[in-house]
Scaffold this active site. Structure first.
Site, short mmCIF file in Angstrom:
data_model
loop_
_atom_site.label_atom_id
_atom_site.label_comp_id
_atom_site.label_asym_id
_atom_site.label_seq_id
_atom_site.Cartn_x
_atom_site.Cartn_y
_atom_site.Cartn_z
N ARG A 159 -16.70 -1.39 -28.09
CA ARG A 159 -15.33 -0.92 -27.89
C ARG A 159 -14.36 -1.83 -28.66
O ARG A 159 -14.57 -3.03 -28.74
CB ARG A 159 -14.96 -0.93 -26.41
CG ARG A 159 -15.57 0.20 -25.61
CD ARG A 159 -15.17 0.15 -24.13
NE ARG A 159 -15.73 -1.01 -23.47
CZ ARG A 159 -15.06 -2.12 -23.18
NH1 ARG A 159 -13.77 -2.22 -23.46
NH2 ARG A 159 -15.65 -3.12 -22.59
N TYR B 75 -18.73 5.07 -31.48
CA TYR B 75 -19.45 4.21 -30.55
C TYR B 75 -19.04 4.39 -29.09
O TYR B 75 -17.85 4.33 -28.77
CB TYR B 75 -19.27 2.73 -30.92
CG TYR B 75 -20.31 1.91 -30.21
CD1 TYR B 75 -21.58 1.78 -30.74
CD2 TYR B 75 -20.06 1.35 -28.96
CE1 TYR B 75 -22.57 1.10 -30.06
CE2 TYR B 75 -21.04 0.67 -28.27
CZ TYR B 75 -22.30 0.54 -28.84
OH TYR B 75 -23.27 -0.11 -28.15
N LYS C 272 -15.18 6.01 -20.48
CA LYS C 272 -14.06 5.13 -20.16
C LYS C 272 -12.71 5.84 -20.28
O LYS C 272 -11.79 5.61 -19.50
CB LYS C 272 -14.11 3.87 -21.04
CG LYS C 272 -15.37 3.02 -20.81
CD LYS C 272 -15.50 2.68 -19.37
CE LYS C 272 -16.75 2.00 -18.87
NZ LYS C 272 -17.52 1.07 -19.57
N HIS D 154 -14.36 0.81 -12.30
CA HIS D 154 -15.48 0.39 -13.15
C HIS D 154 -16.54 -0.25 -12.25
O HIS D 154 -16.72 -1.46 -12.24
CB HIS D 154 -14.94 -0.62 -14.18
CG HIS D 154 -15.89 -0.95 -15.29
ND1 HIS D 154 -15.72 -2.05 -16.09
CD2 HIS D 154 -17.01 -0.34 -15.74
CE1 HIS D 154 -16.69 -2.10 -16.99
NE2 HIS D 154 -17.49 -1.08 -16.80
N SER E 69 -17.77 -5.60 -18.18
CA SER E 69 -18.81 -5.12 -19.06
C SER E 69 -19.85 -6.22 -19.31
O SER E 69 -19.48 -7.38 -19.50
CB SER E 69 -18.19 -4.69 -20.39
OG SER E 69 -17.22 -3.70 -20.16
N CYS F 36 -21.88 -7.57 -17.24
CA CYS F 36 -21.97 -8.59 -16.18
C CYS F 36 -22.86 -8.18 -15.03
O CYS F 36 -22.78 -8.74 -13.94
CB CYS F 36 -20.58 -8.96 -15.69
SG CYS F 36 -19.63 -9.88 -16.92
N ASP G 121 -21.98 2.51 -13.51
CA ASP G 121 -20.83 2.04 -14.31
C ASP G 121 -19.48 2.47 -13.76
O ASP G 121 -18.52 1.73 -13.88
CB ASP G 121 -20.98 2.54 -15.75
CG ASP G 121 -20.11 1.75 -16.74
OD1 ASP G 121 -20.18 0.51 -16.74
OD2 ASP G 121 -19.35 2.38 -17.49
N ARG H 45 -27.61 -0.44 -27.08
CA ARG H 45 -27.56 0.36 -25.83
C ARG H 45 -28.65 1.43 -25.81
O ARG H 45 -29.17 1.83 -26.84
CB ARG H 45 -26.21 1.06 -25.72
CG ARG H 45 -25.01 0.11 -25.65
CD ARG H 45 -24.45 0.01 -24.27
NE ARG H 45 -23.51 -1.10 -24.14
CZ ARG H 45 -22.92 -1.43 -22.99
NH1 ARG H 45 -23.15 -0.75 -21.89
NH2 ARG H 45 -22.10 -2.46 -22.93
#
Ligand code: GTP
Ligand code: SPV
Ligand code: MN
Length: 582
Positions: A69, A198, A207, A227, A249, A251, A276, A368
């Protein structure tokens, strides 16, 4: 495919602007997937992986400047600047539409324009929302088909005369980073994203819709778009407690949601609801209920292994799109942190020959996998329940090497909101920019809040007033280190030991000691762990001096919101200051 006049009109308008050669309405069928895949294989933008070992799996390498991002190119475009708040980039809707229209103008000449109707949330859930994404990227279509529920089912849900859908326009244009913008128009229920293919920049249901646009509507309509992962922990008696957790993100949300209990924790099971994003509503029973708006996982590959996350490994053995991982000689995949020895050679994420000696990463740190949630062995039987699941505990957490203890329980809902609002974490590779720098990331939503974050905090406080039985709020930190920089806590499956204390606290019996910042566990079960009692006491240490420094930094962060900030959080700040000095 539709007779909905609002949708038809919008698709016509976009086609007028972008001038594609063809328009394809995505129906979500298997034939469609095969055709899009074949086209991308022919173009070389997708590579087929070993179909014996990884059936239905493909590899994608993105341009080197399009691997995460880009927060600096992400904008909230509200009529008034203050409605975006001090933590968001802002552009006026007029300027944004004008600027992006110039980039979109004729940008799809020679290409196919795909129209993807999609549902965020379970089919026929009162909490689900409809989006329609337009894109000129096959890769984006293939990912959206995994991450959301697409096609006829979404058009049926939308109906013939509803204008209630998020208009998500995406285009690659010339893929020049100077022509990249991810713009949100919450007042128009619209997202325009151009110049990136992406993840969070391009899969606009994720998001952009589910968090930025979602949080804006959540504030207006009285719910929360967060989130957060959602998990159910089943105890030996069969009782399931649902927990939601917001970590920034990279974590640990996916890992926690798919946790496999270690052998020492007999009789426990973990069920994955989401990894997520959570949409949270106040139920008739005064509890907080959560749905997962997504249908797949867009998970971090590096660090994922049979040792750390066997459920993720099992999930991604078929029908998975891998992005920016290393390809091995037998056409399978590898990344740093996978089990066993690294392969002796392969093709790295940039497409170059690689060996362990080359000194380069084989996979990009933000490589990913995109995989269907239903393939996950631990997927909860409730994950598509239209009503969602009732949340007993909320966890906030991040990467803080020295500050936060392994776990503590906050004193109240408002104190919990304060713990969320003061979250901070070391940055990761999920966004471009420096890695490992501590930054404030309230509720892990700093990059994802679609309106003024001061108002967002007020909304959290207000939600607490409406909850007769609010979840208990905890803070966790799996990433505390010793003086040599090694993680003190084994993490992953062993995190269940912490969750057991969390659940006991929710049930009103876990033993705790009061500290200035909250309740600390009297004891965490460390049977079978090779941990010294010293390490445990280090993990639970609250250093008053470090916390005083922290208070000053929190004050600076809060101050930027001026009058758009709830007095309740200043009260919690003052209360902590008092407790620290008494
Ligand atoms: P996003 O998809 O970016 O939102 O990330 P996420 O929050 O889902 O994080 P994820 O579970 O993918 O984990 C990110 C990285 O942290 C991976 O490399 C994991 O292996 C690592 N990680 C996850 N949980 C733990 C843990 O308990 N301890 C340690 N040391 N590392 C962990
Ligand atoms: C994150 O960065 O939090 C992610 C990946 O989950 S992305 O979809 O790119 O936002
Ligand atoms: Mn995420």
């Amino acid at each position: 495919m539709t007779t909905n006049p609002y949708l038809q009109k919008w698709v016509d308008e976009v086609a007028q602007l972008t001038r594609p050669d063809r328009i394809h309405w995505c129906d979500g069928t298997e034939e469609e997937r095969e055709r899009l895949t074949r086209e991308d294989l022919e173009r070389g933008s997708l590579e087929e992986l070993n179909q014996q070992k990884l059936p239905g799996c493909y590899l994608r390498r993105t341009p080197e400047h399009d691997v995460a991002r880009t927060e600096q190119l992400t904008f909230i475009c509200t009529s008034k600047k203050e409605d975006a708040g001090p933590t968001n980039n802002w552009m006026s809707p007029h300027d944004a539409y004008e600027k992006l229209s110039m980039i979109f103008d004729h940008s799809m000449v020679g290409r196919t324009m795909y129209v993807i109707p999609f549902i965020m949330g379970p089919v026929s859930s009162p909490y689900s929302r409809i989006g329609v994404q337009i894109t000129d990227s096959n890769y984006v279509v293939l990912n959206m088909r995994i991450m959301t529920r697409v096609g006829k089912v979404a058009l049926d849900e939308l109906g013939d005369d509803s204008n209630n859908f998020t208009r998500c326009l995406h285009g690659k244009a010339d893929m020049d980073i100077h022509h990249r913008f991810i713009c949100h128009f919450p007042e128009d229920n619209t997202v325009w994203s151009v110049g990136s293919a992406y993840g969070g920049n391009a899969l606009l249901g994720k998001k952009c819709l589910s968090l930025r646009i979602g949080s804006y509507f959540g504030n207006k309509e009285g719910w929360l778009a967060e989130h957060m992962m959602i998990m159910g922990v089943e105890d030996p008696s069969g009782k399931i407690t649902y927990i939601a957790g917001a970590f920034p993100s990279q974590c640990g949300k996916t890992n926690l949601a798919m946790l496999v209990p270690p052998v020492s924790q007999k009789g426990y099971k973990v069920w994955t609801v989401g990894d997520d994003i959570a949409w949270l509503h106040v139920g008739l029973d005064g509890r907080l209920w959560a749905i997962n708006p997504e249908a797949g996982f867009f998970g971090v590959a590096p660090g994922t292994s049979y040792k750390t996350n066997p459920n993720a490994m099992a999930t991604i053995q078929k029908n998975t799109i891998y992005t920016n991982v290393l390809k091995t000689l037998d056409n399978t995949v590898w990344w740093e942190g996978m089990d066993g020895e690294p392969p002796r050679s392969g093709i790295d994420w940039k497409g170059h020959p690689w060996t362990p000696a080359s000194g380069e990463k084989g996979a990009h740190p933000n490589a990913r996998f995109t995989a269907p949630a239903k393939q996950c062995p631990s997927i909860s039987s409730e994950w598509e329940n239209p009503q969602g699941v009732p949340i007993s505990a909320i966890l906030f957490g991040g990467r803080r090497a020295k500050l936060n203890p392994l776990v503590y329980q906050t004193f109240s809902w408002n104190d919990g909101v304060y713990a969320g609002a003061t979250m901070s974490s070391e940055t990761t590779a999920a966004a471009t920019g420096a890695v490992g720098v501590v930054r404030r990331d309230p509720m892990a939503m700093l990059p994802f809040c679609g309106y003024n974050m001061g108002d967002y905090f007020k909304h959290w406080i207000e939600m607490g007033r409406r909850l007769k039985n609010p979840p208990k709020v905890f803070h966790v930190n799996w990433f505390r280190t010793d003086d040599s920089g090694k993680f003190l806590w084994p993490g992953f499956g062993e995190n269940l030991r912490v969750l057991r204390w969390v659940i006991e606290r929710c049930e009103g019996h876990g033993e705790a000691v009061e500290s200035p910042i909250g309740y600390l566990p009297k004891k965490i079960d460390i049977t079978d762990l090779s941990m010294t009692p010293d390490a445990m006491s280090e993990l639970l240490k609250v250093n008053r001096n470090t916390w005083r420094t922290e208070l000053a930094s929190q004050k600076e962060f809060f101050s930027q919101f001026g009058s758009d900030f709830p007095k309740e959080l200043w009260q919690e700040h003052a209360a902590l200051e008092n407790r620290l000095s008494s």
